[in-house]
Motif scaffolding. Structure first.
Motif, PDB file in Angstrom:
ATOM      1  N   SER A 107       0.763  -1.270   0.449  1.00  0.00           N
ATOM      2  CA  SER A 107       0.005   0.185  -0.192  1.00  0.00           C
ATOM      3  C   SER A 107       0.511   1.332   0.071  1.00  0.00           C
ATOM      4  O   SER A 107       1.736   1.647   0.369  1.00  0.00           O
ATOM      5  CB  SER A 107      -0.755  -0.162   1.019  1.00  0.00           C
ATOM      6  N   ARG A 108       0.156   2.431  -0.579  1.00  0.00           N
ATOM      7  CA  ARG A 108       1.020   3.764  -1.208  1.00  0.00           C
ATOM      8  C   ARG A 108       0.128   4.227   0.111  1.00  0.00           C
ATOM      9  O   ARG A 108       0.908   5.869   0.404  1.00  0.00           O
ATOM     10  CB  ARG A 108       1.186   4.394  -2.267  1.00  0.00           C
ATOM     11  N   ARG A 109      -0.604   3.545   0.741  1.00  0.00           N
ATOM     12  CA  ARG A 109      -1.878   4.573   1.176  1.00  0.00           C
ATOM     13  C   ARG A 109      -1.029   4.762   3.520  1.00  0.00           C
ATOM     14  O   ARG A 109      -1.532   4.102   3.665  1.00  0.00           O
ATOM     15  CB  ARG A 109      -2.976   4.589   1.364  1.00  0.00           C
ATOM     16  N   ILE A 110      -0.787   6.386   3.046  1.00  0.00           N
ATOM     17  CA  ILE A 110      -0.729   5.984   4.457  1.00  0.00           C
ATOM     18  C   ILE A 110      -1.699   5.900   6.063  1.00  0.00           C
ATOM     19  O   ILE A 110      -1.079   4.762   6.683  1.00  0.00           O
ATOM     20  CB  ILE A 110      -0.586   7.766   5.325  1.00  0.00           C
ATOM     21  N   TYR A 111      -2.185   5.778   5.567  1.00  0.00           N
ATOM     22  CA  TYR A 111      -3.571   5.074   7.040  1.00  0.00           C
ATOM     23  C   TYR A 111      -4.062   3.667   7.014  1.00  0.00           C
ATOM     24  O   TYR A 111      -4.864   3.614   7.372  1.00  0.00           O
ATOM     25  CB  TYR A 111      -5.363   6.012   6.310  1.00  0.00           C
ATOM     26  N   ASP A 112      -3.535   2.652   5.399  1.00  0.00           N
ATOM     27  CA  ASP A 112      -3.240   2.013   5.301  1.00  0.00           C
ATOM     28  C   ASP A 112      -2.225   1.365   7.041  1.00  0.00           C
ATOM     29  O   ASP A 112      -2.000  -0.282   6.881  1.00  0.00           O
ATOM     30  CB  ASP A 112      -2.729   1.314   4.640  1.00  0.00           C
ATOM     31  N   TYR A 113      -1.419   1.714   7.346  1.00  0.00           N
ATOM     32  CA  TYR A 113      -0.543   1.537   8.318  1.00  0.00           C
ATOM     33  C   TYR A 113      -1.084   1.926   9.376  1.00  0.00           C
ATOM     34  O   TYR A 113      -0.726   3.288   9.703  1.00  0.00           O
ATOM     35  CB  TYR A 113       0.875   2.647   7.699  1.00  0.00           C
ATOM     36  N   ALA A 114      -0.346   1.069  10.299  1.00  0.00           N
ATOM     37  CA  ALA A 114      -1.413   1.163  11.517  1.00  0.00           C
ATOM     38  C   ALA A 114      -0.052   1.937  12.371  1.00  0.00           C
ATOM     39  O   ALA A 114       0.007   1.564  13.828  1.00  0.00           O
ATOM     40  CB  ALA A 114      -2.068  -0.288  12.446  1.00  0.00           C
ATOM     41  N   PHE A 115       1.233   0.976  12.493  1.00  0.00           N
ATOM     42  CA  PHE A 115       2.166   1.230  13.723  1.00  0.00           C
ATOM     43  C   PHE A 115       3.315   2.235  12.367  1.00  0.00           C
ATOM     44  O   PHE A 115       3.920   1.720  11.165  1.00  0.00           O
ATOM     45  CB  PHE A 115       2.783   0.270  14.065  1.00  0.00           C
ATOM     46  N   TRP A 116       3.568   3.430  13.961  1.00  0.00           N
ATOM     47  CA  TRP A 116       4.968   3.865  13.148  1.00  0.00           C
ATOM     48  C   TRP A 116       6.178   3.784  13.908  1.00  0.00           C
ATOM     49  O   TRP A 116       6.152   3.925  15.086  1.00  0.00           O
ATOM     50  CB  TRP A 116       4.118   5.285  12.530  1.00  0.00           C
ATOM     51  N   GLY A 117       7.385   3.934  13.604  1.00  0.00           N
ATOM     52  CA  GLY A 117       8.714   4.757  14.066  1.00  0.00           C
ATOM     53  C   GLY A 117       8.785   5.915  14.273  1.00  0.00           C
ATOM     54  O   GLY A 117       7.561   6.963  13.938  1.00  0.00           O
ATOM     55  N   GLN A 118      10.125   5.838  15.269  1.00  0.00           N
ATOM     56  CA  GLN A 118       9.479   7.909  15.436  1.00  0.00           C
ATOM     57  C   GLN A 118      10.365   8.667  14.674  1.00  0.00           C
ATOM     58  O   GLN A 118      10.361   9.835  14.352  1.00  0.00           O
ATOM     59  CB  GLN A 118      10.890   7.933  16.236  1.00  0.00           C
ATOM     60  N   GLY A 119      11.096   7.600  13.572  1.00  0.00           N
ATOM     61  CA  GLY A 119      11.682   8.094  12.647  1.00  0.00           C
ATOM     62  C   GLY A 119      13.295   8.627  12.103  1.00  0.00           C
ATOM     63  O   GLY A 119      13.514   8.671  13.196  1.00  0.00           O
ATOM     64  N   THR A 120      13.541   8.976  11.622  1.00  0.00           N
ATOM     65  CA  THR A 120      15.430   8.993  11.910  1.00  0.00           C
ATOM     66  C   THR A 120      15.622  10.112  10.392  1.00  0.00           C
ATOM     67  O   THR A 120      15.329  10.013   8.967  1.00  0.00           O
ATOM     68  CB  THR A 120      15.901   7.849  11.282  1.00  0.00           C
ATOM     69  N   GLN A 121      16.636  11.177  10.848  1.00  0.00           N
ATOM     70  CA  GLN A 121      16.783  12.068   9.734  1.00  0.00           C
ATOM     71  C   GLN A 121      17.545  11.935   8.535  1.00  0.00           C
ATOM     72  O   GLN A 121      18.652  11.691   8.833  1.00  0.00           O
ATOM     73  CB  GLN A 121      17.067  13.604  11.214  1.00  0.00           C
ATOM     74  N   VAL A 122      17.160  12.382   6.986  1.00  0.00           N
ATOM     75  CA  VAL A 122      18.326  12.526   5.856  1.00  0.00           C
ATOM     76  C   VAL A 122      18.196  13.813   5.552  1.00  0.00           C
ATOM     77  O   VAL A 122      17.128  14.352   5.567  1.00  0.00           O
ATOM     78  CB  VAL A 122      17.990  11.591   5.584  1.00  0.00           C
ATOM     79  N   PHE A 123      19.860  13.725   5.977  1.00  0.00           N
ATOM     80  CA  PHE A 123      20.323  15.156   5.214  1.00  0.00           C
ATOM     81  C   PHE A 123      20.803  15.165   3.821  1.00  0.00           C
ATOM     82  O   PHE A 123      22.528  14.463   4.187  1.00  0.00           O
ATOM     83  CB  PHE A 123      20.883  16.389   5.691  1.00  0.00           C
ATOM     84  N   VAL A 124      20.766  15.478   2.893  1.00  0.00           N
ATOM     85  CA  VAL A 124      21.628  15.119   1.379  1.00  0.00           C
ATOM     86  C   VAL A 124      22.059  16.982   1.576  1.00  0.00           C
ATOM     87  O   VAL A 124      21.283  17.649   1.344  1.00  0.00           O
ATOM     88  CB  VAL A 124      20.971  14.596   0.567  1.00  0.00           C
ATOM     89  N   SER A 125      23.565  17.248   1.674  1.00  0.00           N
ATOM     90  CA  SER A 125      23.990  18.775   1.538  1.00  0.00           C
ATOM     91  C   SER A 125      25.407  19.182   1.509  1.00  0.00           C
ATOM     92  O   SER A 125      26.019  17.896   1.638  1.00  0.00           O
ATOM     93  CB  SER A 125      23.265  19.685   2.188  1.00  0.00           C
TER      94      SER A 125
END
Length: 126
Positions: free
Chosen positions: A107-125
């Motif tokens: 699925s590409r739909r956010i609401y199909d995903y019930a569980f999420w991590g906290q996220g990790t930052q990616v900087f490209v610069s």
């Protein structure tokens, strides 16, 4: 319930590579399709890549197709996102997410995903 923890973000120069990992704390990891999403400052969260519960089928957004590769290891309860040819526009917080619906294709739909991590930052610069 599923607990997800991302790792592997950081600062990279344009054209460089990073590998993001997501570790899942869950009894049966193969019950879940997995996805990676990202959110840049001031923008909505968007789909990046998804993989079915078996790992056999994958899907990518047009913006990353050919540069990113999603994979999973059901024996280790992990999913990964290999990112090559990074561009400044790839800068975002990257989230892994679990879909208990075993969607096919992923699925590409956010609401199909019930569980999420906290996220990790990616900087490209430079």
């Amino acid at each position: 319930q599923v607990q997800l923890a991302e790792s592997g973000g950081g600062l990279v120069q344009p054209g460089g590579s990073l590998r993001l990992s997501c570790a899942a704390s869950v009894r049966i990891f193969s019950n879940y399709g997995m996805g990676w999403f990202r959110q840049a400052p001031g923008k909505e969260r968007e789909f990046v890549a998804g993989v079915t519960w078996s790992g056999r089928f994958t899907d990518y957004s047009d913006s990353v197709k050919g540069r990113f590769t999603i994979s999973r290891d059901n024996a280790k309860n992990t999913t990964s996102l290999e990112m090559n040819g990074l561009k400044p526009e790839d800068t975002a917080v990257y989230y892994c997410a679990a879909d208990s619906g075993r969607s096919y294709p992923p699925s590409r739909r956010i609401y199909d995903y019930a569980f999420w991590g906290q996220g990790t930052q990616v900087f490209v610069s430079t």
